[in-house]
Write a protein that holds these residues in place. Structure first.
Motif, PDB file in Angstrom:
ATOM      1  N   GLY A  90      19.353  -1.210  12.792  1.00 25.56           N
ATOM      2  CA  GLY A  90      18.146  -1.532  13.524  1.00 25.56           C
ATOM      3  C   GLY A  90      17.634  -0.391  14.384  1.00 25.56           C
ATOM      4  N   ILE A  91      16.480  -0.636  14.992  1.00 25.77           N
ATOM      5  CA  ILE A  91      15.805   0.424  15.737  1.00 25.77           C
ATOM      6  C   ILE A  91      16.557   0.807  17.007  1.00 25.77           C
ATOM      7  CG2 ILE A  91      14.302  -1.115  17.082  1.00 25.77           C
ATOM      8  CD1 ILE A  91      12.056   1.015  16.538  1.00 25.77           C
ATOM      9  N   THR A  96      10.193  -1.776  14.037  1.00 28.59           N
ATOM     10  CA  THR A  96       9.976  -1.992  15.468  1.00 28.59           C
ATOM     11  C   THR A  96      10.483  -3.354  15.919  1.00 28.59           C
ATOM     12  OG1 THR A  96       8.057  -0.522  15.486  1.00 28.59           O
ATOM     13  CG2 THR A  96       8.179  -2.152  17.245  1.00 28.59           C
ATOM     14  N   LEU A  97      10.434  -4.349  15.039  1.00 30.01           N
ATOM     15  CA  LEU A  97      10.864  -5.694  15.391  1.00 30.01           C
ATOM     16  C   LEU A  97      12.341  -5.947  15.099  1.00 30.01           C
ATOM     17  CD1 LEU A  97       7.802  -7.691  13.969  1.00 30.01           C
ATOM     18  CD2 LEU A  97       8.118  -6.773  16.278  1.00 30.01           C
ATOM     19  N   SER A  98      13.042  -4.947  14.577  1.00 35.56           N
ATOM     20  CA  SER A  98      14.461  -5.123  14.247  1.00 35.56           C
ATOM     21  C   SER A  98      15.310  -5.102  15.517  1.00 35.56           C
ATOM     22  CB  SER A  98      14.918  -4.047  13.265  1.00 35.56           C
ATOM     23  OG  SER A  98      14.810  -2.751  13.845  1.00 35.56           O
ATOM     24  N   SER A  99      16.613  -5.261  15.346  1.00 34.50           N
ATOM     25  CA  SER A  99      17.515  -5.438  16.485  1.00 34.50           C
ATOM     26  C   SER A  99      17.487  -4.234  17.441  1.00 34.50           C
ATOM     27  CB  SER A  99      18.948  -5.652  15.991  1.00 34.50           C
ATOM     28  OG  SER A  99      19.841  -5.686  17.098  1.00 34.50           O
ATOM     29  N   GLN A 100      17.422  -4.552  18.728  1.00 34.24           N
ATOM     30  CA  GLN A 100      17.511  -3.527  19.764  1.00 34.24           C
ATOM     31  C   GLN A 100      18.947  -3.320  20.231  1.00 34.24           C
ATOM     32  OE1 GLN A 100      14.876  -1.856  21.200  1.00 34.24           O
ATOM     33  NE2 GLN A 100      13.097  -2.968  20.427  1.00 34.24           N
ATOM     34  N   ASP A 112      10.320   4.749  13.885  1.00 33.60           N
ATOM     35  CA  ASP A 112      10.316   3.413  13.298  1.00 33.60           C
ATOM     36  C   ASP A 112       9.942   3.504  11.817  1.00 33.60           C
ATOM     37  OD1 ASP A 112       7.731   4.204  14.475  1.00 33.60           O
ATOM     38  OD2 ASP A 112       6.984   2.313  13.664  1.00 33.60           O
ATOM     39  N   SER A 113      10.263   2.460  11.071  1.00 34.78           N
ATOM     40  CA  SER A 113       9.984   2.430   9.630  1.00 34.78           C
ATOM     41  C   SER A 113       9.513   1.033   9.241  1.00 34.78           C
ATOM     42  CB  SER A 113      11.228   2.823   8.820  1.00 34.78           C
ATOM     43  OG  SER A 113      12.287   1.886   9.034  1.00 34.78           O
ATOM     44  N   ARG A 114       9.051   0.894   7.988  1.00 30.43           N
ATOM     45  CA  ARG A 114       8.570  -0.405   7.527  1.00 30.43           C
ATOM     46  C   ARG A 114       8.648  -0.497   6.008  1.00 30.43           C
ATOM     47  NH1 ARG A 114       2.149  -1.241   7.177  1.00 30.43           N
ATOM     48  NH2 ARG A 114       2.952  -2.697   5.606  1.00 30.43           N
ATOM     49  N   VAL A 115       8.434  -1.714   5.496  1.00 25.27           N
ATOM     50  CA  VAL A 115       8.316  -1.949   4.058  1.00 25.27           C
ATOM     51  C   VAL A 115       6.928  -2.536   3.792  1.00 25.27           C
ATOM     52  CG1 VAL A 115      10.776  -2.159   3.590  1.00 25.27           C
ATOM     53  CG2 VAL A 115       9.470  -4.190   4.327  1.00 25.27           C
ATOM     54  N   THR A 116       6.755  -3.192   2.644  1.00 25.52           N
ATOM     55  CA  THR A 116       5.430  -3.655   2.236  1.00 25.52           C
ATOM     56  C   THR A 116       4.818  -4.623   3.245  1.00 25.52           C
ATOM     57  OG1 THR A 116       6.174  -3.431  -0.057  1.00 25.52           O
ATOM     58  CG2 THR A 116       4.120  -4.620   0.322  1.00 25.52           C
ATOM     59  N   ASP A 117       5.580  -5.626   3.645  1.00 26.22           N
ATOM     60  CA  ASP A 117       5.133  -6.600   4.638  1.00 26.22           C
ATOM     61  C   ASP A 117       5.384  -6.018   6.020  1.00 26.22           C
ATOM     62  OD1 ASP A 117       4.651  -8.714   6.352  1.00 26.22           O
ATOM     63  OD2 ASP A 117       5.965 -10.136   5.301  1.00 26.22           O
ATOM     64  N   ILE A 118       4.331  -5.824   6.793  1.00 24.66           N
ATOM     65  CA  ILE A 118       4.470  -5.182   8.090  1.00 24.66           C
ATOM     66  C   ILE A 118       5.318  -5.998   9.069  1.00 24.66           C
ATOM     67  CG2 ILE A 118       2.397  -6.178   9.151  1.00 24.66           C
ATOM     68  CD1 ILE A 118       1.850  -3.377  10.330  1.00 24.66           C
ATOM     69  N   ALA A 167      10.484  11.654  19.947  1.00 24.55           N
ATOM     70  CA  ALA A 167      10.551  10.652  18.887  1.00 24.55           C
ATOM     71  C   ALA A 167       9.966   9.373  19.460  1.00 24.55           C
ATOM     72  CB  ALA A 167      11.988  10.443  18.428  1.00 24.55           C
ATOM     73  N   VAL A 168       8.888   8.883  18.854  1.00 23.54           N
ATOM     74  CA  VAL A 168       8.182   7.727  19.399  1.00 23.54           C
ATOM     75  C   VAL A 168       8.334   6.534  18.473  1.00 23.54           C
ATOM     76  CG1 VAL A 168       6.527   9.173  20.643  1.00 23.54           C
ATOM     77  CG2 VAL A 168       5.989   8.397  18.319  1.00 23.54           C
ATOM     78  N   ALA A 169       8.147   5.343  19.042  1.00 26.55           N
ATOM     79  CA  ALA A 169       8.325   4.097  18.286  1.00 26.55           C
ATOM     80  C   ALA A 169       6.996   3.355  18.162  1.00 26.55           C
ATOM     81  CB  ALA A 169       9.370   3.217  18.970  1.00 26.55           C
ATOM     82  N   GLY A 170       7.023   2.286  17.381  1.00 30.26           N
ATOM     83  CA  GLY A 170       5.870   1.407  17.287  1.00 30.26           C
ATOM     84  C   GLY A 170       4.678   1.984  16.557  1.00 30.26           C
TER      85      GLY A 170
END
Length: 482
Positions: free
Chosen positions: A96-97, A86-90, A167-173, A214-217
């Motif tokens: 990025g997202i 979610t915080l990656s490049s727009q 959206d996706s993520r890894v270990t550190d949110i 398709a939703v984000a966040g």
């Protein structure tokens, strides 16, 4: 002990019920004896054993079109954006997202363009700027959803929603730079949505509206889904069912066990919108297991556990897994019936993990596409397709359903608001023993707004569902005293 009427009077009542129902309801007529015969002992009661709703020819054709290869293509493409955090490049066109959202919107519009004349399909990108939130969003961040709407013909304001989060993520949110392929969590859910758009957009439109998004966040706190739910609530859309597909791509557990033919459906009991007085009434009548979300889940099991999907829907009696949450929860908070699809056995090494191989054990971590079972995901899509098409073709869920508790009697009188749609053929009263998880018996009562069942309300759970002239049936509504 059950109340017993003289058999002549009972026969007359049952014959009248059967005669009235036979010409109003679409199922094959039953005999008076099978329609309404009070048995000699519990748990036998009026009506007949409830049979599953089998898919008709049109729905069977829809489900047969779902293609594992297309699902594979969608998931593969979504994993190529590096990260969809979610915080990656727009704005980066490749990574990025923002790049992922652009591709999803382009694909949805291309699929919508294939709609035949008479089928109104639209695609909307809608979002907002989320203020910083402690521990999950350090800076103001744009959250955007992409939703395809197939407008219903008869009741366009009655809507059913299916989403997956992109959206996706890894270990550190807060790590938005590391690769986060998110193949299972949740490209698999987005792929289910995209495949349903591809197929349903090409059909004659359903009676009610279908929304596929398709939703984000989601990983930061269900932000996109909350925005969508609140938007629909503010627009007074009558959302009668919502499903999130989140982690629906793998049939294999972390111990190697494979369950390729079942899907979990999490359904909350006590609605979060129940007031203190409503909750007290619900508890006093034993209605904790009969919330709108539970009725929705029973409906899905009824229409989607069959040979056409080759799946069994395992209804789980809780809102979600321990320590986890999902995009159905904002819809529940908004007062809409909602539930969550999730694979039968999760492998937590493949969720919320940096992609790596453990040096000591050789175990592969990371949400990689190699761990996704495309055939399984296609079967999940068939479950979703059976559910949402059956809902959108059926009459709406009955409203204002009550049971008369004003006098002591061994009969049960139920009332409801009559649906004035010409597509409604009549109503059925469902019942089951109080300790049964699913409805067991059905009593057709015709096109009426009130009926008396010759069965004690003290010994059974009742519900009312509507029957369409096309043969589709709505979810049931649990009655409160009134």
């Amino acid at each position: 002990m059950l109340h017993r009427l003289p058999r002549l009077l009972l026969s007359l009542l049952c014959a009248a019920t059967a005669a009235r129902a036979a010409h109003l309801l679409s199922p094959e007529p039953r005999s008076a004896a099978a329609e309404c015969l009070l048995g000699e002992a519990w748990p036998q009661g009026p009506g007949s054993a409830l049979a599953q709703q089998a898919p008709d020819a049109e729905l069977s054709a829809i489900l047969a079109q779902i293609d594992p290869q297309r699902i594979n293509a969608t998931i593969t493409k979504l994993t190529t954006f590096g990260t969809r955090h979610t915080l990656s490049s727009q704005t980066d066109p490749v990574r990025g997202i923002g790049a992922a959202r652009t591709w999803i919107a382009q694909e949805m519009r291309a699929l919508a363009a294939a709609a035949p004349p008479g089928t109104k399909v639209s695609v909307q990108e809608a979002g907002y700027t989320q203020a910083p939130a402690a521990g999950v969003i350090p800076n103001a961040t744009f959250i955007s959803n992409v939703v395809t709407t197939i407008r219903g013909t008869d009741e366009p304001n009655r809507a059913y929603v299916i989403t997956g989060h992109y959206d996706s993520r890894v270990t550190d949110i807060l790590d938005f730079t590391a690769d986060a392929p998110g193949a299972d969590d949740d490209a698999s859910g987005v792929a289910v949505v995209m495949e349903l758009i591809r197929i349903l957009s090409t059909r004659p439109p359903p009676r009610a509206t279908i929304m596929l998004g398709a939703v984000a966040g989601e990983e930061q706190g269900l932000f996109g889904s909350n925005f969508l739910a609140q938007t629909l609530l503010n627009q007074s859309v009558d959302v009668q069912g919502m499903f999130t597909n989140d982690i629906v791509g793998s049939s294999k557990a972390d111990n190697g066990f494979i369950d390729a033919n079942s899907i979990r459906l999490f359904a909350q009991g006590i609605p979060p919108t129940d007031s203190a007085s409503t909750l007290s009434r619900r508890e006093s009548i034993g209605g904790e297991n009969d919330s709108p979300a539970r009725q929705l889940a029973r409906f899905v099991d009824d229409v989607a556990s069959n040979s056409a999907t080759n799946m069994s829907v395992r209804v789980i009696y809780r809102a979600d897994r321990f320590l986890r949450g999902g995009d159905h929860e904002p819809f529940l908070d908004a007062g809409f019936p909602a539930a969550r699809f999730t694979e039968p056995n999760e492998n937590f090494a493949h969720q919320h993990q940096n992609t790596r191989i453990d040096a000591a054990t050789g175990l592969q971590f990371g949400d990689l596409i190699e761990f996704v079972d495309m055939d399984f995901t296609a079967r999940v899509a068939r479950v979703n397709g059976a559910a949402i098409w059956s809902l959108a073709q059926a009459p709406g869920t009955p409203k204002s359903v009550t049971i008369d508790t004003s006098v002591l009697t061994n009969n049960s009188t139920l009332s409801w608001e009559l649906d004035t749609s010409p597509a409604v053929a009549g109503y059925e009263i469902l019942w089951r023993p109080t300790d049964a998880p699913q409805w067991t018996n059905v009593v057709p009562v015709g096109l009426v707004d009130k009926a008396t069942v010759l069965l004690s309300k003290d010994n059974a759970i009742f519900g009312v569902r509507a029957v369409g002239k096309n043969g589709f049936r709505s979810p049931a509504t649990f009655p409160f005293p009134g």
